[in-house]
Design a protein around this motif. Structure first.
Motif, PDB file in Angstrom:
ATOM      1  N   ILE A 136       0.803  -1.227   0.000  1.00  0.00           N
ATOM      2  CA  ILE A 136       0.000   0.000   0.000  1.00  0.00           C
ATOM      3  C   ILE A 136       0.836   1.277   0.000  1.00  0.00           C
ATOM      4  O   ILE A 136       0.270   2.372  -0.002  1.00  0.00           O
TER       5      ILE A 136
ATOM      6  N   SER B 172      -0.048   4.179  -2.265  1.00  0.00           N
ATOM      7  CA  SER B 172      -1.291   4.899  -1.990  1.00  0.00           C
ATOM      8  C   SER B 172      -1.094   6.028  -0.984  1.00  0.00           C
ATOM      9  O   SER B 172      -1.992   6.844  -0.787  1.00  0.00           O
TER      10      SER B 172
ATOM     11  N   ILE C 235      -9.315   5.254  -3.106  1.00  0.00           N
ATOM     12  CA  ILE C 235      -8.279   4.224  -2.932  1.00  0.00           C
ATOM     13  C   ILE C 235      -8.786   2.990  -2.186  1.00  0.00           C
ATOM     14  O   ILE C 235      -8.037   2.027  -2.018  1.00  0.00           O
TER      15      ILE C 235
ATOM     16  N   GLU D 156      -8.217  -0.365  -3.992  1.00  0.00           N
ATOM     17  CA  GLU D 156      -6.791  -0.696  -4.001  1.00  0.00           C
ATOM     18  C   GLU D 156      -6.341  -1.236  -2.635  1.00  0.00           C
ATOM     19  O   GLU D 156      -5.615  -2.233  -2.550  1.00  0.00           O
ATOM     20  N   LEU D 157      -6.786  -0.599  -1.566  1.00  0.00           N
ATOM     21  CA  LEU D 157      -6.398  -1.032  -0.222  1.00  0.00           C
ATOM     22  C   LEU D 157      -7.005  -2.384   0.126  1.00  0.00           C
ATOM     23  O   LEU D 157      -6.322  -3.259   0.678  1.00  0.00           O
TER      24      LEU D 157
END
Length: 163
Positions: free
Chosen positions: A32, A35, A106, A109-110
């Motif tokens: 991560i 991000s 995000i 994505e996380l």
């Protein structure tokens, strides 16, 4: 002076779980990093993804973090554009923590990164073993959770998955 036998790290639940947590955190941090989120913010984000608009006290209770630590984490998250704090309409003395559009952007994505790390951690284990492990972890956590009135099973009984 009485000598007690040494506790091997491999026989210590606390050591093993802590070691696992550090390994999981390291993997998650790597996944991560792009991000701009760090693992110390991850639990708060997950809690807010589940229920946006919690108070700081509610967040503390959900992620089991002390108020001063939460205050520092939220200040960093606010600085990083992940959250805002708005006055609580029902009680002006407290604020509600809200996710920003960036934090919402995000989220996929996380979540994907967390799923990948979890899958990597249990790679090669049969699904039944993973389910039993998760059930055992939940039972151990419940036994030690200060918000519970007592252990969920006698301490002399081995932890086994519910049948």
């Amino acid at each position: 002076m009485t000598s007690h036998p040494a506790l091997a790290r491999t026989e210590s639940l606390g050591y093993q779980v802590n070691h696992l947590a550090r390994l999981l955190e390291r993997r998650l941090r790597d996944r991560i990093a792009a991000s701009g989120v760090v693992p110390g913010q991850f639990a708060q984000l997950l809690a807010l993804y589940e229920a946006d608009g919690l108070t700081q006290a509610e967040l503390c209770a959900r992620v089991q973090v002390e108020q001063p630590t939460m205050a520092n984490t939220l200040a960093r998250m606010e600085r990083d554009g992940l959250i805002t704090r708005e006055p609580d309409p029902g009680d002006k003395r407290r604020s509600r923590v809200r996710l920003t559009p960036r934090a919402r952007e995000i989220e996929p994505e996380l979540v994907a990164a967390a799923r990948e790390v979890n899958a990597e951690a249990v790679h090669g284990l049969p699904a039944g073993e993973v389910a039993a492990f998760m059930a055992s972890l939940a039972a151990v956590i419940a036994n030690l959770d200060p918000t519970r009135p007592g252990p969920i099973r006698p301490s002399t009984e081995a932890i086994e998955p519910s049948r």
